[in-house]
Design an enzyme around this catalytic site. Structure first.
Site, PDB file in Angstrom:
ATOM      1  N   LEU A 151       0.818  -1.208   0.000  1.00 29.18           N
ATOM      2  CA  LEU A 151       0.000   0.000   0.000  1.00 29.18           C
ATOM      3  C   LEU A 151       0.855   1.262   0.000  1.00 29.18           C
ATOM      4  CD1 LEU A 151      -2.759   1.473   0.304  1.00 29.18           C
ATOM      5  CD2 LEU A 151      -2.514   1.183   2.792  1.00 29.18           C
TER       6      LEU A 151
ATOM      7  N   GLU B  28       3.337   4.315  -0.379  1.00 28.18           N
ATOM      8  CA  GLU B  28       4.111   4.925  -1.454  1.00 28.18           C
ATOM      9  C   GLU B  28       4.814   6.161  -0.918  1.00 28.18           C
ATOM     10  OE1 GLU B  28       1.563   5.763  -4.752  1.00 28.18           O
ATOM     11  OE2 GLU B  28       0.893   3.687  -4.979  1.00 28.18           O
TER      12      GLU B  28
ATOM     13  N   SER C 124       0.729   6.933   6.016  1.00 22.16           N
ATOM     14  CA  SER C 124      -0.389   6.693   6.938  1.00 22.16           C
ATOM     15  C   SER C 124      -1.717   7.140   6.340  1.00 22.16           C
ATOM     16  CB  SER C 124      -0.144   7.433   8.256  1.00 22.16           C
ATOM     17  OG  SER C 124       0.982   6.899   8.924  1.00 22.16           O
TER      18      SER C 124
ATOM     19  N   ILE D 109       7.770  -2.051   2.174  1.00 20.97           N
ATOM     20  CA  ILE D 109       6.850  -3.182   2.135  1.00 20.97           C
ATOM     21  C   ILE D 109       7.458  -4.378   2.870  1.00 20.97           C
ATOM     22  CG2 ILE D 109       5.464  -4.687   0.668  1.00 20.97           C
ATOM     23  CD1 ILE D 109       4.785  -1.626   0.603  1.00 20.97           C
TER      24      ILE D 109
ATOM     25  N   GLN E  81      17.622   4.058  30.736  1.00 20.65           N
ATOM     26  CA  GLN E  81      18.079   4.911  31.836  1.00 20.65           C
ATOM     27  C   GLN E  81      18.392   4.089  33.082  1.00 20.65           C
ATOM     28  OE1 GLN E  81      18.548   7.926  30.946  1.00 20.65           O
ATOM     29  NE2 GLN E  81      19.083   8.991  32.827  1.00 20.65           N
TER      30      GLN E  81
ATOM     31  N   HIS F  36      19.405   1.059  33.172  1.00 23.53           N
ATOM     32  CA  HIS F  36      20.642   0.330  32.917  1.00 23.53           C
ATOM     33  C   HIS F  36      21.861   1.243  32.872  1.00 23.53           C
ATOM     34  CE1 HIS F  36      18.015  -3.046  31.842  1.00 23.53           C
ATOM     35  NE2 HIS F  36      19.085  -3.810  31.740  1.00 23.53           N
TER      36      HIS F  36
ATOM     37  N   GLU G 217       1.717   1.533  10.275  1.00 24.56           N
ATOM     38  CA  GLU G 217       0.281   1.232  10.376  1.00 24.56           C
ATOM     39  C   GLU G 217      -0.501   2.404  10.969  1.00 24.56           C
ATOM     40  OE1 GLU G 217      -1.133  -2.616  11.313  1.00 24.56           O
ATOM     41  OE2 GLU G 217       0.709  -3.605  10.697  1.00 24.56           O
TER      42      GLU G 217
ATOM     43  N   SER H 192       1.201   8.164  15.162  1.00 24.11           N
ATOM     44  CA  SER H 192       0.468   8.660  16.333  1.00 24.11           C
ATOM     45  C   SER H 192      -0.370   9.880  15.977  1.00 24.11           C
ATOM     46  CB  SER H 192       1.440   9.006  17.464  1.00 24.11           C
ATOM     47  OG  SER H 192       2.034   7.841  18.000  1.00 24.11           O
ATOM     48  N   GLU H 193       0.185  10.736  15.130  1.00 25.58           N
ATOM     49  CA  GLU H 193      -0.540  11.942  14.737  1.00 25.58           C
ATOM     50  C   GLU H 193      -1.815  11.599  13.968  1.00 25.58           C
ATOM     51  OE1 GLU H 193       3.281  12.764  16.067  1.00 25.58           O
ATOM     52  OE2 GLU H 193       2.751  11.464  14.375  1.00 25.58           O
TER      53      GLU H 193
END
Length: 382
Positions: free
Chosen positions: A122, A124, A129, A154, A335, A337, A362, A365-366
Site C-alpha cells: 500500500l 508509497e 499513513s 513493504i 536509563q 541500565h 500502520e 500517532s498523529e
C-alpha cells in the site's frame, strides 16, 4: 476456540518464545535474518495462520485471542512476529474480508500453512499513513489490468510469493476514491523488488521498495471481483492490525520492564542494589502502571471489536496509547541500565531502537489522534 485449547496455545507459544527465540535474538540482530529453524518451527506451530479461518487451515482466533497471543509474541524481537504478521494481518485479512470464494480457496490455505508469504503493498512515497495520495495505477485492457507504480517500506517483500497491491483503477478519481486491490505474483514480469532496507532497528524484519512496470494481471486477480473496494479493504485490515500492533507493544514493554527490574535488583552502586534508590523505583513504578493501563485498553478495545460495537475508535486509541507507552518504557529501561543500556548486545538497547517504529507504521500517532477526533466530532454532527 475452546478456552482450554486456547490456554494451551498461549502456553506453547510462550514457551517457544522464551526457549527458542530469545536465545537467538543476538544472532537475528547480527545476521539481519530469521534463522531457517525458527521459520520451519513457526510453520509447524501454525503461526502463519492463527488469525485465518479454520476452514482454510488457520486457527481462527478471534480479536481478543489475537491480542492475547500478540502480547506473547511481543516479548521477543519484533522481527520474529513480522515474519508471519502479514499473513495473519493486513495482507491475509484483505482476502478473508473481501476476497472472492475462489481467491480465498486458492490463497488462504497456503497462507495459513506458511507455504506462501503475502505482503501488503500500500505505502508509497506520497501515500503513507494517509493512503489518499496513492499514485500507482491499474488500467483495464480487456480481461487484464496493467499495473504501474512504486511502493516502499513493504514488509516481507523479498520473502513473499504474492503481493496485495493497491492501485487506482479510476484515473479521474482522487483521495480515497477509485482504489482497487490486486493479487500480484512477485515473480510476474515487470515486478522488481529492491534490496531490503537498512533500518534503525528491528533487524530481521525485511522491508523493500517494489516497482511495477506494465505488470499484467487477469481480472481474476482483482480482489473481490470488483473495482474500488481497495480503500475499504485496506482500512478494515489496518483497523484490526492496529489492535494487534498494540498488543505487540504491550509484550515489548513487559520484556523491557522485566529486564529493568532484574537489572535493578542485581546491579550495585555504592555497595547497594540500584533498586533501593527511589528514583529508580519511580521509573519502575511508572512503567508498570502505564503497561497495565495499555494492556487493559487493548483487551477492552479487542472485546468491542469482536462484538462489533466499535471497530474504529478502539483500535486507534489502543495503537496511539500503547505505542507511545512503549517509547516511554523503553527510554526508562535504558536509563535504569545506565551506561550499559547504551551498549549493543544488551536487550534494552535493541528494544529501545525497535520501539521507535511502532509510533510510525500502520498509522502514525498523529494520524491516530486525527482519526479519533474526527469520529468523535462527526458523532456530534460536525
Amino acid at each position: 476456540m475452546d478456552a482450554e485449547d486456547f490456554k494451551e496455545v498461549l502456553s506453547t507459544v510462550r514457551d517457544f518464545v522464551r526457549s527458542r527465540v530469545i536465545p537467538l535474538e543476538e544472532q537475528i540482530e547480527n545476521d539481519d535474518r530469521i534463522p531457517d529453524e525458527l521459520i520451519d518451527a513457526s510453520r509447524e506451530l501454525g503461526l502463519f495462520g492463527w488469525a485465518l479461518p479454520e476452514e482454510f487451515g488457520g486457527l481462527g482466533l478471534d480479536a481478543v485471542e489475537d491480542v492475547k497471543l500478540g502480547m506473547e509474541l511481543g516479548y521477543t524481537t519484533p522481527s520474529f512476529r513480522s515474519l508471519f504478521g502479514t499473513n495473519n494481518g493486513i495482507a491475509g485479512q484483505v482476502l478473508v474480508n473481501y476476497g472472492t470464494a475462489e481467491q480465498k480457496a486458492q490463497w488462504l490455505p497456503r497462507l495459513a500453512s506458511g507455504e506462501v508469504i503475502a505482503s501488503f503493498a500500500l505505502t508509497e512515497a506520497e501515500a503513507g499513513s494517509d493512503p489518499s495520495g496513492l499514485r500507482s495505477t491499474a488500467v483495464r485492457d480487456g480481461d487484464t489490468y496493467r499495473i504501474n507504480g512504486a511502493k516502499r517500506f513493504i514488509t516481507n517483500a523479498q520473502l513473499a510469493q504474492v503481493l496485495v497491491v493497491f492501485a487506482r483503477t479510476d484515473p479521474n478519481a482522487s483521495g480515497t476514491k477509485g482504489i482497487s486491490a490486486f493479487l500480484v505474483d512477485t515473480d510476474a514480469p515487470g515486478v522488481t523488488i529492491g534490496p531490503h532496507d537498512k533500518k534503525m532497528g528491528q533487524e530481521g524484519a525485511w522491508t523493500s521498495e517494489i516497482f511495477f512496470d506494465d505488470v499484467v494481471v487477469g481480472v481474476d486477480r482483482l480482489v473481490g471481483g470488483e473495482e474500488e473496494v481497495g480503500f475499504r479493504a485496506a482500512m478494515a485490515s489496518l483497523a484490526k492490525g492496529r489492535l494487534h500492533i498494540s498488543a505487540i507493544c504491550v509484550g515489548q514493554a513487559q520484556r523491557i520492564l522485566d529486564e529493568s527490574v532484574a537489572y535493578a535488583a542485581e546491579a550495585k552502586q555504592g555497595g547497594k542494589p540500584i533498586g533501593t534508590f527511589q528514583l529508580i523505583q519511580g521509573m519502575i513504578g511508572d512503567s508498570y502502571s502505564e503497561l497495565r493501563a495499555a494492556k487493559a485498553l487493548v483487551l477492552d478495545a479487542a472485546r468491542d471489536f469482536q462484538d462489533g460495537s466499535d471497530r474504529k475508535l478502539g483500535p486507534s486509541a489502543s495503537k496511539l496509547f500503547a505505542s507511545e507507552m512503549l517509547g516511554r518504557v523503553a527510554d526508562r529501561g535504558v536509563q535504569i541500565h545506565g551506561g550499559l543500556g547504551y551498549m549493543r548486545a544488551v536487550p534494552v538497547e535493541r528494544f529501545y531502537r525497535a520501539a521507535r517504529l511502532f509510533r510510525i507504521y500502520e498509522g502514525t500517532s498523529e494520524v491516530q489522534k486525527i482519526v479519533l477526533a474526527r469520529h468523535l466530532l462527526q458523532a456530534r454532527g460536525m
